[in-house]
Motif scaffolding. Structure first.
Motif, short mmCIF file in Angstrom:
data_model
loop_
_atom_site.label_atom_id
_atom_site.label_comp_id
_atom_site.label_asym_id
_atom_site.label_seq_id
_atom_site.Cartn_x
_atom_site.Cartn_y
_atom_site.Cartn_z
N ARG A 48 51.43 50.38 44.08
CA ARG A 48 50.43 50.27 43.29
C ARG A 48 49.76 48.97 43.43
O ARG A 48 48.59 48.73 43.56
CB ARG A 48 50.64 50.67 41.96
N GLU A 49 50.70 47.82 43.28
CA GLU A 49 49.99 46.64 43.34
C GLU A 49 49.50 46.12 44.64
O GLU A 49 48.41 45.59 45.00
CB GLU A 49 50.94 45.39 43.03
N ALA A 52 45.98 47.91 45.36
CA ALA A 52 45.06 47.26 44.26
C ALA A 52 44.63 46.08 45.09
O ALA A 52 43.29 45.57 45.22
CB ALA A 52 45.72 47.10 42.86
N ASN A 55 42.20 46.98 47.80
CA ASN A 55 40.85 47.30 47.55
C ASN A 55 40.07 46.33 47.18
O ASN A 55 38.99 45.99 47.78
CB ASN A 55 41.32 48.00 46.09
N PRO A 62 37.36 44.69 41.24
CA PRO A 62 38.75 44.32 40.82
C PRO A 62 39.33 45.43 39.80
O PRO A 62 40.37 45.51 39.66
CB PRO A 62 38.67 42.94 40.16
N ARG A 63 38.05 45.82 39.04
CA ARG A 63 38.44 46.90 38.03
C ARG A 63 38.54 48.21 38.61
O ARG A 63 38.70 49.09 37.87
CB ARG A 63 37.52 46.80 37.04
N THR A 65 39.55 51.86 40.12
CA THR A 65 40.62 52.87 40.12
C THR A 65 41.03 52.86 41.31
O THR A 65 40.57 53.42 42.23
CB THR A 65 40.16 54.14 39.40
N VAL A 66 42.49 52.71 41.34
CA VAL A 66 43.15 53.02 42.72
C VAL A 66 44.11 54.11 42.53
O VAL A 66 45.00 53.63 41.83
CB VAL A 66 43.87 51.54 43.15
#
Length: 68
Positions: A48-49, A52, A55, A62-63, A65-66
């Protein structure tokens, strides 16, 4: 005339499929595989990190949704 790449032929075929044209057991299996993928992806913190971070590197907010 040049031959089309196999992935282009497959993509066109997949895009033309309709859910109601597939056998019910195929649809059920596809749903199960998707749920399994989602559950696996959401339980791996490092993945997940990494997604992100990718992305943001690719210009996403930065905000944003991934998924995964």
């Amino acid at each position: 005339m040049a031959e089309r790449a196999a992935e282009d032929v497959l993509a066109d075929y997949a895009c033309g499929l309709r859910l109601d044209e597939l056998p019910p057991d195929v649809v059920a299996k596809a749903k199960l595989c998707l749920i399994d993928f989602m559950a696996s992806a959401l339980t791996i913190k490092d993945a997940r990190e990494a997604l992100a971070a990718l992305n943001v590197m690719e210009g996403g907010a930065p905000r944003a949704t991934v998924f995964g």
